[in-house]
Scaffold this active site. Structure first.
Site, PDB file in Angstrom:
ATOM      1  N   GLY A 129       0.774  -1.240   0.000  1.00 53.74           N
ATOM      2  CA  GLY A 129       0.000   0.000   0.000  1.00 53.74           C
ATOM      3  C   GLY A 129       0.799   1.280   0.000  1.00 53.74           C
ATOM      4  O   GLY A 129       0.219   2.362  -0.117  1.00 53.74           O
ATOM      5  N   TYR A 164       7.747  -9.281 -15.186  1.00 52.87           N
ATOM      6  CA  TYR A 164       6.530  -8.585 -14.730  1.00 52.87           C
ATOM      7  C   TYR A 164       5.312  -9.053 -15.523  1.00 52.87           C
ATOM      8  O   TYR A 164       4.285  -9.451 -14.960  1.00 52.87           O
ATOM      9  CB  TYR A 164       6.746  -7.081 -14.895  1.00 52.87           C
ATOM     10  CG  TYR A 164       5.588  -6.199 -14.493  1.00 52.87           C
ATOM     11  CD1 TYR A 164       5.077  -6.204 -13.208  1.00 52.87           C
ATOM     12  CD2 TYR A 164       5.032  -5.296 -15.423  1.00 52.87           C
ATOM     13  CE1 TYR A 164       4.039  -5.360 -12.847  1.00 52.87           C
ATOM     14  CE2 TYR A 164       4.006  -4.444 -15.061  1.00 52.87           C
ATOM     15  CZ  TYR A 164       3.499  -4.480 -13.774  1.00 52.87           C
ATOM     16  OH  TYR A 164       2.479  -3.632 -13.415  1.00 52.87           O
TER      17      TYR A 164
HETATM   18  N1  LIG Z   1       1.488   2.253 -11.394  1.00 52.11           N
HETATM   19  C1  LIG Z   1       1.102   1.809 -12.587  1.00 52.11           C
HETATM   20  O1  LIG Z   1       1.232   2.509 -13.618  1.00 52.11           O
HETATM   21  C2  LIG Z   1       0.483   0.457 -12.699  1.00 52.11           C
HETATM   22  C3  LIG Z   1       0.376  -0.392 -11.630  1.00 52.11           C
HETATM   23  N2  LIG Z   1      -0.178  -1.626 -11.786  1.00 52.11           N
HETATM   24  C4  LIG Z   1      -0.249  -2.542 -10.667  1.00 52.11           C
HETATM   25  O2  LIG Z   1      -0.833  -1.903  -9.531  1.00 52.11           O
HETATM   26  C5  LIG Z   1      -0.204  -2.375  -8.336  1.00 52.11           C
HETATM   27  C6  LIG Z   1       0.285  -1.182  -7.545  1.00 52.11           C
HETATM   28  O3  LIG Z   1       1.193  -0.476  -8.359  1.00 52.11           O
HETATM   29  P1  LIG Z   1       2.146   0.660  -7.779  1.00 52.11           P
HETATM   30  O4  LIG Z   1       1.580   1.238  -6.552  1.00 52.11           O
HETATM   31  O5  LIG Z   1       2.459   1.539  -8.923  1.00 52.11           O
HETATM   32  O6  LIG Z   1       3.436  -0.198  -7.433  1.00 52.11           O
HETATM   33  P2  LIG Z   1       4.731   0.284  -6.598  1.00 52.11           P
HETATM   34  O7  LIG Z   1       5.912  -0.407  -7.173  1.00 52.11           O
HETATM   35  O8  LIG Z   1       4.762   1.766  -6.497  1.00 52.11           O
HETATM   36  O9  LIG Z   1       4.421  -0.302  -5.148  1.00 52.11           O
HETATM   37  C7  LIG Z   1       4.485  -1.674  -4.882  1.00 52.11           C
HETATM   38  C8  LIG Z   1       4.616  -1.855  -3.376  1.00 52.11           C
HETATM   39  O10 LIG Z   1       4.784  -3.260  -3.128  1.00 52.11           O
HETATM   40  C9  LIG Z   1       5.581  -3.351  -1.952  1.00 52.11           C
HETATM   41  N3  LIG Z   1       6.196  -4.656  -1.813  1.00 52.11           N
HETATM   42  C10 LIG Z   1       7.302  -5.153  -2.426  1.00 52.11           C
HETATM   43  N4  LIG Z   1       7.609  -6.381  -1.936  1.00 52.11           N
HETATM   44  C11 LIG Z   1       6.673  -6.665  -0.996  1.00 52.11           C
HETATM   45  C12 LIG Z   1       6.446  -7.766  -0.112  1.00 52.11           C
HETATM   46  N5  LIG Z   1       7.269  -8.827  -0.093  1.00 52.11           N
HETATM   47  N6  LIG Z   1       5.378  -7.729   0.717  1.00 52.11           N
HETATM   48  C13 LIG Z   1       4.550  -6.660   0.720  1.00 52.11           C
HETATM   49  N7  LIG Z   1       4.721  -5.595  -0.071  1.00 52.11           N
HETATM   50  C14 LIG Z   1       5.769  -5.586  -0.916  1.00 52.11           C
HETATM   51  C15 LIG Z   1       6.621  -2.252  -2.129  1.00 52.11           C
HETATM   52  O11 LIG Z   1       7.219  -1.917  -0.872  1.00 52.11           O
HETATM   53  C16 LIG Z   1       5.816  -1.132  -2.749  1.00 52.11           C
HETATM   54  O12 LIG Z   1       5.383  -0.198  -1.788  1.00 52.11           O
HETATM   55  C17 LIG Z   1       0.891  -3.333  -8.776  1.00 52.11           C
HETATM   56  O13 LIG Z   1       0.441  -4.655  -8.655  1.00 52.11           O
HETATM   57  C18 LIG Z   1       1.128  -2.988 -10.232  1.00 52.11           C
HETATM   58  O14 LIG Z   1       1.548  -4.096 -10.971  1.00 52.11           O
HETATM   59  C19 LIG Z   1      -0.626  -2.081 -12.998  1.00 52.11           C
HETATM   60  C20 LIG Z   1      -0.507  -1.279 -14.101  1.00 52.11           C
HETATM   61  C21 LIG Z   1      -0.027   0.077 -14.026  1.00 52.11           C
HETATM   62  C1  LIG Z   2       2.058  -0.127 -16.971  1.00 54.51           C
HETATM   63  C2  LIG Z   2       2.622  -0.729 -15.762  1.00 54.51           C
HETATM   64  O1  LIG Z   2       2.255  -1.820 -15.404  1.00 54.51           O
HETATM   65  C3  LIG Z   2       3.680  -0.014 -15.001  1.00 54.51           C
HETATM   66  N1  LIG Z   2       3.432   1.378 -14.893  1.00 54.51           N
HETATM   67  C4  LIG Z   2       5.004  -0.223 -15.670  1.00 54.51           C
HETATM   68  O2  LIG Z   2       5.349   0.608 -16.528  1.00 54.51           O
HETATM   69  O3  LIG Z   2       5.652  -1.240 -15.391  1.00 54.51           O
END
Ligand SMILES: NC(=O)C1=CN([C@@H]2O[C@H](COP(=O)(O)OP(=O)(O)OC[C@H]3O[C@@H](n4cnc5c(N)ncnc54)[C@H](O)[C@@H]3O)[C@@H](O)[C@H]2O)C=CC1
Ligand SMILES: CC(=O)[C@H](N)C(=O)O
Length: 369
Positions: A59, A191
């Site tokens: 989160g 990924y």
């Molecule tokens: N930000 C984007 O543009 C996109 C995000 N997503 C998906 O949405 C979700 C959230 O994305 P973001 O917030 O951007 O990712 P992020 O990379 O900013 O955050 C991911 C979080 O997961 C935590 N994490 C890593 N290892 C862990 C573990 N062992 N246990 C618990 N937590 C752990 C990290 O500390 C980090 O705070 C992800 O699943 C991502 O694949 C999908 C498409 C686009």
């Molecule tokens: C589109 C996604 O899943 C993410 N922002 C990334 O670029 O890896």
């Protein structure tokens, strides 16, 4: 006897074949319960007693705090627990319940779910595309082993589970413009591979064990108050910081690289909407959602309308470029629009105005107008 007739005899929907006698090893005597196909008890407004109790994993990344804020407005502050393995900043720590949770520790996950009587789980922990290529074994552990823990704990405790997927779940053999929900998916990043795995495993648990699994394929998400965590689409967030601070930006993707993008408010609203959608409205369990598609050059042109001195230069990162070249240019999200009424509010002009306004460029915006 044909399968369909057998199912009718026991009153089950043929869409969801729950063989509760064959359970994953970790279900020690506890049967995952099938959520009835007509269950729509989350679509009404919630009283203090019947609202969901929510856990968000991972989160503290780009999206989780915004999601917690949205869900807390809807269900109450104390109903939403944010978790991560990082230390929360003061403002997050004081804004509602926060707990340490490593998704690789199954017993810890189960304890949190049981002690807090969790009913909905949003699984945001992941390593994104670019950082995943730099840490393949960690990405494999977090994105695949971690997901297995999440699926098991969700099935064991009859949780409604949201797992985000991504445009990165497609590859260069997928149709790219537009990319439909169902097509060839052969990504070449850890990924992308892990997200296809998540889509398929979630759907498998749904049909096999009745897990209420819901998944959206997000485009690149653009947020004003949180930093991206190592993705290929990060440039579209960084450009706003640099445009307002320095009046210039060095882009790590080529000028003509077209990718689907979405403003965070649309993304989080879609996430809540699909979680609240009545089960019978969902003809699928994994949906594309779409808002806008643009190139770095088009984004820079829009920024230039507000920041007249803005300059963009290009210093291409070969790894990110190869990833972007294999991703969709535009997602076809017609099923989400048809099934549960998805629509986006932010197109490119609104996105740019909102981002620049947030970054304190009101003066420049008003000068330009
Ligand atoms: N930000 C984007 O543009 C996109 C995000 N997503 C998906 O949405 C979700 C959230 O994305 P973001 O917030 O951007 O990712 P992020 O990379 O900013 O955050 C991911 C979080 O997961 C935590 N994490 C890593 N290892 C862990 C573990 N062992 N246990 C618990 N937590 C752990 C990290 O500390 C980090 O705070 C992800 O699943 C991502 O694949 C999908 C498409 C686009
Ligand atoms: C589109 C996604 O899943 C993410 N922002 C990334 O670029 O890896």
């Amino acid at each position: 006897m044909p399968l369909i007739r057998m199912l009718r005899r026991v009153g089950q929907s043929p869409a969801c074949v729950c063989w509760t006698s064959f359970l994953p090893v970790r279900f020690l005597g506890v049967s995952p319960r099938q959520i009835p196909a007509d269950a729509n008890f989350y679509s009404a407004s919630f009283s203090d007693t019947n609202h969901p109790r929510v856990l968000i994993t991972g989160g503290l990344g780009q999206l989780g705090v915004g999601l917690a804020n949205l869900l807390r407005q809807r269900f109450g502050k104390d109903s939403v627990i944010l978790s991560d393995i990082k230390k929360p900043p003061d403002h997050v720590f004081h804004s509602g319940p926060f707990i340490y949770s490593d998704i690789l520790d199954y017993k810890n996950l189960r304890e949190i779910v049981v002690n807090n009587r969790i009913t909905w789980l949003f699984h945001y922990s992941a390593l994104l595309s670019a950082i995943g290529e730099a840490n393949v074994s960690l990405a494999r552990a977090v994105n695949i082993t971690g997901l297995h823990n999440i699926l098991d704990v969700a099935a064991e405790h009859s949780l409604r589970l949201f797992v985000p997927s991504t445009i990165g779940a497609f590859g260069h053999t997928s149709p790219r413009n537009p990319t439909p929900d169902l097509c060839v998916q052969r990504p070449r990043t850890i990924y992308g591979v892990s997200k296809v795995h998540a889509e398929l495993m979630g759907e498998y648990y749904h049909y096999r064990y009745g897990l209420d699994f819901r998944c959206l394929r997000y485009p690149g998400i653009i947020s004003a108050d949180s930093q991206p965590g190592g993705g290929t689409t990060d440039y579209a967030v960084q450009i706003f910081h640099d445009a307002t601070k320095h009046g210039k930006f060095e882009c790590n993707l080529e000028a003509h690289t077209r990718l689907p993008m979405m403003y965070i408010d649309d993304c989080l609203r879609a996430t809540l909407e699909v979680m609240e959608a009545p089960a019978e409205s969902l003809s699928m369990r994994t949906y594309n959602i779409s808002a806008m598609s643009f190139t770095p050059e088009e984004l820079a042109q829009e920024v230039l309308k507000h920041v007249p001195e803005f300059q963009i230069t290009y210093n291409v990162d070969a790894i990110r470029q190869a990833i972007a070249d294999s991703w969709p240019m535009k997602l076809d999200d017609s099923n989400a629009r048809k099934d549960w009424g998805w629509k986006h509010y932010f197109d490119l002009p609104e996105l740019v105005t909102t981002m620049l306004t947030f970054h304190g460029s009101e003066t420049r915006v008003s000068q330009a107008n």
